[in-house]
Design a protein around this motif. Structure first.
Motif, PDB file in Angstrom:
ATOM      1  N   ILE A 115       0.836  -1.206   0.000  1.00 18.63           N
ATOM      2  CA  ILE A 115       0.000   0.000   0.000  1.00 18.63           C
ATOM      3  C   ILE A 115       0.865   1.249   0.000  1.00 18.63           C
ATOM      4  CG2 ILE A 115      -1.698   1.310   1.322  1.00 18.63           C
ATOM      5  CD1 ILE A 115      -2.804  -1.382   2.317  1.00 18.63           C
ATOM      6  N   ARG A 116       1.909   1.262   0.810  1.00 24.77           N
ATOM      7  CA  ARG A 116       2.771   2.442   0.923  1.00 24.77           C
ATOM      8  C   ARG A 116       3.587   2.679  -0.337  1.00 24.77           C
ATOM      9  NH1 ARG A 116       4.962   1.760   7.219  1.00 24.77           N
ATOM     10  NH2 ARG A 116       2.962   2.278   8.201  1.00 24.77           N
ATOM     11  N   SER A 117       3.730   1.633  -1.146  1.00 20.62           N
ATOM     12  CA  SER A 117       4.480   1.792  -2.401  1.00 20.62           C
ATOM     13  C   SER A 117       3.664   2.500  -3.473  1.00 20.62           C
ATOM     14  CB  SER A 117       4.945   0.420  -2.913  1.00 20.62           C
ATOM     15  OG  SER A 117       5.845  -0.169  -1.999  1.00 20.62           O
ATOM     16  N   GLY A 118       2.372   2.685  -3.204  1.00 24.23           N
ATOM     17  CA  GLY A 118       1.544   3.455  -4.126  1.00 24.23           C
ATOM     18  C   GLY A 118       0.946   2.674  -5.268  1.00 24.23           C
ATOM     19  N   TYR A 119       0.912   1.342  -5.169  1.00 22.07           N
ATOM     20  CA  TYR A 119       0.296   0.547  -6.225  1.00 22.07           C
ATOM     21  C   TYR A 119      -1.210   0.836  -6.291  1.00 22.07           C
ATOM     22  CZ  TYR A 119       4.598  -2.184  -6.547  1.00 22.07           C
ATOM     23  OH  TYR A 119       5.901  -2.573  -6.721  1.00 22.07           O
ATOM     24  N   ALA A 120      -1.768   0.702  -7.477  1.00 17.59           N
ATOM     25  CA  ALA A 120      -3.199   0.959  -7.668  1.00 17.59           C
ATOM     26  C   ALA A 120      -4.033  -0.083  -6.935  1.00 17.59           C
ATOM     27  CB  ALA A 120      -3.541   0.947  -9.156  1.00 17.59           C
ATOM     28  N   ILE A 121      -4.998   0.377  -6.169  1.00 21.15           N
ATOM     29  CA  ILE A 121      -5.919  -0.498  -5.442  1.00 21.15           C
ATOM     30  C   ILE A 121      -7.323   0.052  -5.630  1.00 21.15           C
ATOM     31  CG2 ILE A 121      -6.583  -1.474  -3.210  1.00 21.15           C
ATOM     32  CD1 ILE A 121      -3.741  -1.007  -2.247  1.00 21.15           C
ATOM     33  N   ASP A 122      -8.211  -0.775  -6.159  1.00 23.55           N
ATOM     34  CA  ASP A 122      -9.600  -0.349  -6.330  1.00 23.55           C
ATOM     35  C   ASP A 122     -10.482  -0.846  -5.186  1.00 23.55           C
ATOM     36  OD1 ASP A 122      -9.685   1.030  -9.041  1.00 23.55           O
ATOM     37  OD2 ASP A 122      -8.691  -0.848  -9.551  1.00 23.55           O
ATOM     38  N   LEU A 123     -10.152  -1.989  -4.615  1.00 21.27           N
ATOM     39  CA  LEU A 123     -10.902  -2.499  -3.471  1.00 21.27           C
ATOM     40  C   LEU A 123      -9.989  -3.388  -2.633  1.00 21.27           C
ATOM     41  CD1 LEU A 123     -14.582  -3.673  -3.423  1.00 21.27           C
ATOM     42  CD2 LEU A 123     -12.863  -4.982  -2.184  1.00 21.27           C
ATOM     43  N   LEU A 124      -9.996  -3.148  -1.331  1.00 22.28           N
ATOM     44  CA  LEU A 124      -9.192  -3.929  -0.390  1.00 22.28           C
ATOM     45  C   LEU A 124     -10.134  -4.698   0.522  1.00 22.28           C
ATOM     46  CD1 LEU A 124      -6.639  -4.735   1.231  1.00 22.28           C
ATOM     47  CD2 LEU A 124      -6.891  -2.574   2.490  1.00 22.28           C
ATOM     48  N   ALA A 125      -9.993  -6.021   0.543  1.00 21.77           N
ATOM     49  CA  ALA A 125     -10.780  -6.877   1.435  1.00 21.77           C
ATOM     50  C   ALA A 125      -9.802  -7.689   2.278  1.00 21.77           C
ATOM     51  CB  ALA A 125     -11.699  -7.794   0.637  1.00 21.77           C
ATOM     52  N   ALA A 126      -9.903  -7.563   3.596  1.00 25.21           N
ATOM     53  CA  ALA A 126      -8.950  -8.225   4.488  1.00 25.21           C
ATOM     54  C   ALA A 126      -9.642  -8.611   5.795  1.00 25.21           C
ATOM     55  CB  ALA A 126      -7.760  -7.321   4.769  1.00 25.21           C
ATOM     56  N   GLN A 127      -9.069  -9.585   6.469  1.00 26.58           N
ATOM     57  CA  GLN A 127      -9.588  -9.960   7.774  1.00 26.58           C
ATOM     58  C   GLN A 127      -9.383  -8.803   8.756  1.00 26.58           C
ATOM     59  OE1 GLN A 127      -7.234 -13.567   8.111  1.00 26.58           O
ATOM     60  NE2 GLN A 127      -9.060 -14.847   7.795  1.00 26.58           N
ATOM     61  N   PRO A 128     -10.296  -8.635   9.721  1.00 29.37           N
ATOM     62  CA  PRO A 128     -10.228  -7.488  10.637  1.00 29.37           C
ATOM     63  C   PRO A 128      -8.876  -7.323  11.324  1.00 29.37           C
ATOM     64  CG  PRO A 128     -12.316  -8.620  10.885  1.00 29.37           C
ATOM     65  CD  PRO A 128     -11.490  -9.467   9.976  1.00 29.37           C
TER      66      PRO A 128
END
Length: 368
Positions: free
Chosen positions: A47-60
């Motif tokens: 995330i900090r590297s600035g890659y494109a992300i349209d939706l992030l789904a992760a465990q809490p």
């Protein structure tokens, strides 16, 4: 077509492998690129590297380790049940993968995003009509499966049933009333065509279990019989102008009247169903001959849109009374458990083959 970037993070590598494998071989993968993580630190660096992300789904737990996230990043928590986490948006991690992918697509769209939508002849959503002059061919089954499959693939779909006896869907998605919605909609369109779009938006319903939008089945069959050619065209135009859909699937009954001819004119493709038996083919042959005489050049101009689809049996081209060959463009397997009306459920041996045939048909039509 540019793909959207889905980032999934769970601490179960087997789950990630199953998800990636399913996406790789499904039409969902046409619109989404999956990047998966089982380690929060690696995800944080990504995330900090600035890659494109349209939706992030992760465990809490993994979301909690990420710290502050960009405000414009659509984020959802993978949970075992709704309300399990502190996060506003949640996705059930352990559900059938087609439903999970549909939930991801719906979540993405709810944030004001849209996936690319195909267009034929430079216009808006594709309009596909499913028709047969012979009853029991599986028109409604195919129409619902087309809309469902395209919607799960990321192409939001509207299912429009114009049968006199519409028993395709429950009374409403949540069991509430709404059987007179269709009558109100037609009145709005008839009285002022400018109200068409707002009426569609007001009366459409989302059927999550079916992965499609539709109107609640009308409780007054006379409304369908009174539906004229202009109203039918305005109705389809209003749904298209709503701006939310990439595909509209129209489900017609077996009669052949002026309204049917009008719907054909508004369609990009007409899937004309038959079965291998002679009686079914003969009924469809008679319907074509009748329409040729009744509607003349207007109907004949629609024939290039016809795609003959055989349900059950082996591929079997037939000759029409005018001497022309009715080439079968596709063959769908007969699914016995769907013959009783359970259009979208079932685990029988032929279900995967049917859904695979639907996917192939959508691709041949240039929709997916």
């Amino acid at each position: 077509m540019n793909k959207r970037n889905l980032i999934a993070a769970v601490n179960d590598s087997d789950y990630i492998e199953r998800l990636a494998e399913y996406i790789r071989h499904s039409s969902f993968g046409e619109n989404w690129q999956l990047t998966a993580f089982t380690n929060a630190a690696a995800l944080r660096g990504f995330i900090r590297s600035g890659y494109a992300i349209d939706l992030l789904a992760a465990q809490p737990a993994m979301l909690g380790e990420l710290g502050d996230l960009p405000e414009d990043l659509t984020t959802a928590a993978f949970v075992d049940y709704y309300g399990q986490s502190k996060y506003e948006k949640e996705l059930l991690q352990f559900q059938p993968l087609p439903q999970l992918l549909q939930a991801i697509t719906s979540l993405y769209a709810a944030e004001g995003n849209q996936l690319p939508k195909p267009a034929l002849r430079g216009k808006g959503p594709v309009v596909v009509t499913v028709y047969s002059a012979s009853g029991g061919t599986g028109k409604t089954t195919l129409a619902l499966q087309l809309a469902r499959h395209a919607d799960i693939a990321g192409l939001r779909s509207f299912y429009l049933n114009l049968e006199q006896w519409n028993a395709s869907l429950p009374l409403s998605s949540d069991g509430s009333a709404g059987g007179d919605d269709f009558s109100k909609l037609l009145y709005a369109i008839q009285s002022d065509s400018d109200q068409g779009v707002s009426a569609v938006l007001a009366y459409r319903k989302r059927y999550p279990a079916y992965s499609l939008d539709a109107f609640v089945p009308c409780n007054n069959p006379d409304e369908r019989l009174a539906l004229g050619t202009d109203q039918a065209k305005k109705l389809i135009a209003a749904i298209a102008a709503a701006g939310n859909y990439g595909l509209i699937v129209v489900d017609l009954d077996s009669r052949m009247d002026a309204m049917h001819a009008a719907v054909f004119e508004e369609s990009d493709a007409i899937l004309w169903l038959t079965t291998p038996d002679i009686a079914s083919f003969r009924k469809n042959e008679l319907a074509i001959s009748f329409a040729d005489r009744k509607f003349g050049p207007e109907f004949k101009a629609q024939k290039p849109k016809f795609r003959f689809v055989q349900v059950g049996g082996a591929l079997n081209d037939r000759t029409l009374t005018d001497g022309k060959q009715a080439r079968m463009d596709a063959v769908l397997p007969f699914v016995e458990e769907w013959a009783g009306g359970e259009y979208l459920s079932g685990t029988g041996a032929m279900v995967p083959q049917y859904r695979g045939a639907v996917d192939a048909l959508l691709r041949r039509l240039g929709i997916l």
